[in-house]
Design a protein around this motif. Structure first.
Motif, PDB file in Angstrom:
ATOM      1  N   HIS A 185      -3.140 -20.192 -11.067  1.00  0.00           N
ATOM      2  CA  HIS A 185      -2.250 -20.051  -9.934  1.00  0.00           C
ATOM      3  C   HIS A 185      -1.180 -18.791 -10.011  1.00  0.00           C
ATOM      4  N   GLU A 186      -0.718 -18.747 -11.479  1.00  0.00           N
ATOM      5  CA  GLU A 186       0.228 -17.452 -11.657  1.00  0.00           C
ATOM      6  C   GLU A 186      -0.575 -16.386 -11.272  1.00  0.00           C
ATOM      7  N   LEU A 187      -1.816 -16.114 -11.725  1.00  0.00           N
ATOM      8  CA  LEU A 187      -2.463 -14.924 -11.269  1.00  0.00           C
ATOM      9  C   LEU A 187      -2.567 -14.674  -9.737  1.00  0.00           C
ATOM     10  N   GLU A 188      -2.881 -15.791  -9.073  1.00  0.00           N
ATOM     11  CA  GLU A 188      -2.923 -15.643  -7.701  1.00  0.00           C
ATOM     12  C   GLU A 188      -1.676 -15.656  -6.935  1.00  0.00           C
ATOM     13  N   ALA A 189      -0.658 -15.957  -7.645  1.00  0.00           N
ATOM     14  CA  ALA A 189       0.772 -15.704  -7.185  1.00  0.00           C
ATOM     15  C   ALA A 189       1.004 -14.305  -7.389  1.00  0.00           C
ATOM     16  N   LEU A 190       0.683 -13.748  -8.514  1.00  0.00           N
ATOM     17  CA  LEU A 190       0.936 -12.278  -9.008  1.00  0.00           C
ATOM     18  C   LEU A 190       0.164 -11.495  -8.100  1.00  0.00           C
ATOM     19  N   SER A 191      -1.140 -11.825  -7.908  1.00  0.00           N
ATOM     20  CA  SER A 191      -1.999 -10.934  -6.863  1.00  0.00           C
ATOM     21  C   SER A 191      -1.221 -10.950  -5.394  1.00  0.00           C
ATOM     22  N   PHE A 192      -0.828 -12.291  -4.999  1.00  0.00           N
ATOM     23  CA  PHE A 192      -0.435 -12.098  -3.596  1.00  0.00           C
ATOM     24  C   PHE A 192       1.028 -11.148  -3.584  1.00  0.00           C
ATOM     25  N   GLN A 193       1.492 -11.253  -4.764  1.00  0.00           N
ATOM     26  CA  GLN A 193       2.863 -10.134  -4.556  1.00  0.00           C
ATOM     27  C   GLN A 193       2.413  -8.908  -4.681  1.00  0.00           C
ATOM     28  N   LEU A 194       1.333  -8.544  -5.433  1.00  0.00           N
ATOM     29  CA  LEU A 194       0.761  -7.233  -5.445  1.00  0.00           C
ATOM     30  C   LEU A 194       0.134  -6.752  -4.238  1.00  0.00           C
ATOM     31  N   GLU A 195      -0.269  -7.784  -3.676  1.00  0.00           N
ATOM     32  CA  GLU A 195      -0.820  -7.433  -2.021  1.00  0.00           C
ATOM     33  C   GLU A 195       0.211  -7.152  -1.215  1.00  0.00           C
ATOM     34  N   GLN A 196       1.293  -7.983  -1.268  1.00  0.00           N
ATOM     35  CA  GLN A 196       2.457  -7.849  -0.412  1.00  0.00           C
ATOM     36  C   GLN A 196       3.083  -6.264  -0.628  1.00  0.00           C
ATOM     37  N   GLU A 197       3.214  -6.029  -2.088  1.00  0.00           N
ATOM     38  CA  GLU A 197       3.841  -4.778  -2.222  1.00  0.00           C
ATOM     39  C   GLU A 197       2.935  -3.694  -1.794  1.00  0.00           C
ATOM     40  N   LEU A 198       1.449  -3.857  -2.040  1.00  0.00           N
ATOM     41  CA  LEU A 198       0.781  -2.786  -1.564  1.00  0.00           C
ATOM     42  C   LEU A 198       0.706  -2.550  -0.005  1.00  0.00           C
ATOM     43  N   ALA A 199       0.884  -3.713   0.581  1.00  0.00           N
ATOM     44  CA  ALA A 199       0.821  -3.790   2.100  1.00  0.00           C
ATOM     45  C   ALA A 199       2.328  -2.906   2.451  1.00  0.00           C
ATOM     46  N   ARG A 200       3.305  -3.121   1.836  1.00  0.00           N
ATOM     47  CA  ARG A 200       4.659  -2.344   2.253  1.00  0.00           C
ATOM     48  C   ARG A 200       4.404  -1.082   2.049  1.00  0.00           C
ATOM     49  N   LEU A 201       3.867  -0.648   0.716  1.00  0.00           N
ATOM     50  CA  LEU A 201       3.685   0.595   0.656  1.00  0.00           C
ATOM     51  C   LEU A 201       2.899   1.489   1.455  1.00  0.00           C
ATOM     52  N   ASN A 202       1.762   0.690   1.928  1.00  0.00           N
ATOM     53  CA  ASN A 202       0.997   1.323   3.066  1.00  0.00           C
ATOM     54  C   ASN A 202       1.726   1.811   4.159  1.00  0.00           C
ATOM     55  N   SER A 203       2.542   0.491   4.617  1.00  0.00           N
ATOM     56  CA  SER A 203       3.346   0.715   5.948  1.00  0.00           C
ATOM     57  C   SER A 203       4.125   1.918   5.791  1.00  0.00           C
ATOM     58  N   LEU A 204       4.875   2.074   4.587  1.00  0.00           N
ATOM     59  CA  LEU A 204       5.708   3.003   4.316  1.00  0.00           C
ATOM     60  C   LEU A 204       5.102   4.336   4.283  1.00  0.00           C
ATOM     61  N   SER A 205       3.974   4.222   3.584  1.00  0.00           N
ATOM     62  CA  SER A 205       3.159   5.584   3.826  1.00  0.00           C
ATOM     63  C   SER A 205       2.850   6.159   4.893  1.00  0.00           C
ATOM     64  N   ASN A 206       2.323   5.144   5.941  1.00  0.00           N
ATOM     65  CA  ASN A 206       2.122   5.472   7.220  1.00  0.00           C
ATOM     66  C   ASN A 206       3.254   5.993   7.998  1.00  0.00           C
ATOM     67  N   ARG A 207       4.319   5.479   7.832  1.00  0.00           N
ATOM     68  CA  ARG A 207       5.733   5.800   8.514  1.00  0.00           C
ATOM     69  C   ARG A 207       5.924   7.155   8.098  1.00  0.00           C
ATOM     70  N   LYS A 208       5.876   7.602   6.731  1.00  0.00           N
ATOM     71  CA  LYS A 208       6.367   8.808   6.013  1.00  0.00           C
ATOM     72  C   LYS A 208       5.139   9.975   6.550  1.00  0.00           C
ATOM     73  N   SER A 209       4.116   9.461   6.866  1.00  0.00           N
ATOM     74  CA  SER A 209       2.978  10.422   7.408  1.00  0.00           C
ATOM     75  C   SER A 209       3.193  10.685   8.861  1.00  0.00           C
ATOM     76  N   GLN A 210       3.570   9.682   9.615  1.00  0.00           N
ATOM     77  CA  GLN A 210       4.005   9.913  11.005  1.00  0.00           C
ATOM     78  C   GLN A 210       5.294  10.910  10.883  1.00  0.00           C
ATOM     79  N   GLU A 211       6.126  10.620  10.192  1.00  0.00           N
ATOM     80  CA  GLU A 211       7.383  11.554  10.099  1.00  0.00           C
ATOM     81  C   GLU A 211       7.122  12.918   9.877  1.00  0.00           C
ATOM     82  N   LYS A 212       6.070  13.030   8.821  1.00  0.00           N
ATOM     83  CA  LYS A 212       5.680  14.459   8.272  1.00  0.00           C
ATOM     84  C   LYS A 212       4.943  14.994   9.520  1.00  0.00           C
ATOM     85  N   SER A 213       4.009  14.351  10.258  1.00  0.00           N
ATOM     86  CA  SER A 213       3.226  14.827  11.409  1.00  0.00           C
ATOM     87  C   SER A 213       4.383  15.323  12.466  1.00  0.00           C
TER      88      SER A 213
END
Length: 442
Positions: A165-193
């Motif tokens: 359960h702890e691993l799954e919770a940590l995995s969920f947090q990492l997935e959320q963080e990764l999704a946030r980073l992907n979204s931020l990266s997409n915005r930065k890419s659009q901003e750069k473009s």
């Protein structure tokens, strides 16, 4: 045709040779063309200055865009590193989760098998163990051992479930963080473009303005060269005009001088004839003829054309060969001829009745209005261009120092010089050097 093109054609066609002596000369059309060229030069300079300001703003905007793009690129690099690290962590967690699931499954299987055997054996396993054992003590120990194993397996299952359960919770947090980073990266890419598009647009505008500035500067250089050539052409024409005027004035002076010399020679011969006629009459004892009693005199050159406002607004140098004298009368003192006091005239002396109005020959400013030793009352007028006129022998001074005068203005009345000569003494000076007024009068 553009003014500067017209000027180039005009100058090229004019060449640098002096115009024929018989050709009529005027700088008026060339002055108008020069005015047009200079106006276009001023307009072009202002246009270039405005475009240079736009160029500077575009360069500044491009620099700011480059800085923003650089910052965005750096942010993207950091985000990519975080994404990569998070993905690696997530992959490791998923491996741990899978291993934990496998361990849990194995433990559950063993527990299940044990529970199944217990179920099949019923509640008599412990009794059987006690009955079948040869050593009761050993049987008790075996029973305790089995119970300990069962509890340990149950605890292991519980721990594995908690860990999973702890691993799954940590995995969920990492997935959320990764999704946030992907979204931020997409915005930065659009901003750069977007920043890169803005920079491209700004660069395009800069290239356009730079090209226009280069074209304007090239045109300005051509206009300035045409202005220089046209100015030279006007100066050349002015020199030729002055030369012709001086030549006309010189010839007119020579003609006047020749006529006066011829008239004096004719008067001398006529007086000689009359003297001989009188002598012959006396020798013959006859009465002297009335004709022989009279002496023929030559009237000095008369001046009738007096300065007026026709010269107003004109540069003094342009009056050479056209200037009108300040008073009407007889020209009895000529430039360079000896005076009664043994010195020579540095101007002209015009004999006229006392009180005759004296007029300024050109526009100017009065710089002296007082008694001048040896000349009586005097007025000096500065006409600009280092030209000055001198009026002396005045009975009345009509202007004061600092006053402006126009051509034809009355500046005083004639009187007498300190030497007793009645009339007006008039000089023209350039840079302090006396000039012959008759070379300037028409």
């Amino acid at each position: 045709m553009k003014p500067y093109v017209l000027m180039a054609a005009l100058i090229a066609g004019a060449s640098h040779a002096a115009p024929p002596a018989s050709a009529a000369l005027s700088t008026a059309p060339h002055q108008q063309d020069l005015k047009s060229v200079r106006k276009e030069i001023d307009t072009l300079k202002k246009d270039i200055a405005q475009k240079q300001a736009v160029q500077k703003e575009a360069q500044s905007a491009i620099k700011e865009s480059e800085q923003a793009i650089s910052q965005t690129t750096q942010a993207l690099v950091k985000l990519e590193k975080k994404q990569s690290s998070s993905e690696q962590q997530l992959e490791a967690l998923r491996a741990q989760i899978n291993a934990s699931r496998n361990s849990l499954a194995a433990v559950r299987q063993r527990v299940g098998q044990m529970l199944a055997r217990q179920y099949k054996s019923g509640q008599h396993d412990a009794m059987k163990l006690m009955m079948n054992a040869n050593d009761p003590n050993q049987s008790a120990r075996d029973l305790a051992y089995y119970q300990h194993i069962a509890r340990a397996q149950q605890q292991l299952v519980a721990q594995l479930i908690t860990h999973q359960h702890e691993l799954e919770a940590l995995s969920f947090q990492l997935e959320q963080e990764l999704a946030r980073l992907n979204s931020l990266s997409n915005r930065k890419s659009q901003e750069k473009s977007s920043l890169q598009q803005d920079k491209a647009s700004q660069q395009q505008e800069l290239n356009k303005v730079t090209g226009e500035i280069k074209t304007g500067q090239s045109k300005l250089s051509q206009l300035q060269e045409n202005e220089k050539r046209l100015t030279g052409l006007i100066a050349q024409i002015n020199r030729e005009i002055q030369r012709r005027r001086a030549e006309i004035a010189r010839k007119a002076a020579e003609e006047r001088k020749a006529k006066l010399a011829a008239a004096r020679e004719a008067a001398r011969k006529e007086n000689e004839r009359r003297r001989k006629l009188a002598e012959n009459a006396k020798k013959q004892g006859k009465p002297v003829p009335e004709e022989a009693k009279q002496t023929v005199t030559v009237k000095e050159e008369a001046i009738t054309d007096v300065a007026d406002d026709s010269a107003a607004g004109r540069a003094f140098v342009s009056l050479q060969g056209r200037m009108k004298m300040p008073v009407a009368g007889q020209l009895v003192g000529r430039f360079g001829k000896p005076r009664q006091q043994g010195v020579s005239w540095k101007g002209v002396f015009i004999q006229t009745a006392n009180g005759t109005p004296v007029r300024s020959v050109a526009d100017g400013t009065v710089v002296f209005a007082d008694q001048l030793r040896g000349f009586g009352n005097a007025i000096l007028v500065d006409h600009g261009g280092n030209y000055m006129t001198v009026y002396t022998g005045l009975s009345v001074i009509g202007k004061s120092v600092g006053g402006s005068v126009k051509a034809g203005d009355t500046i005083g009345n004639t009187g007498t010089l300190d030497s007793g000569e009645s009339g007006l003494y008039f000089e023209i000076r350039h840079m302090g050097r006396p000039l012959n007024p008759q070379a300037w009068a028409r």
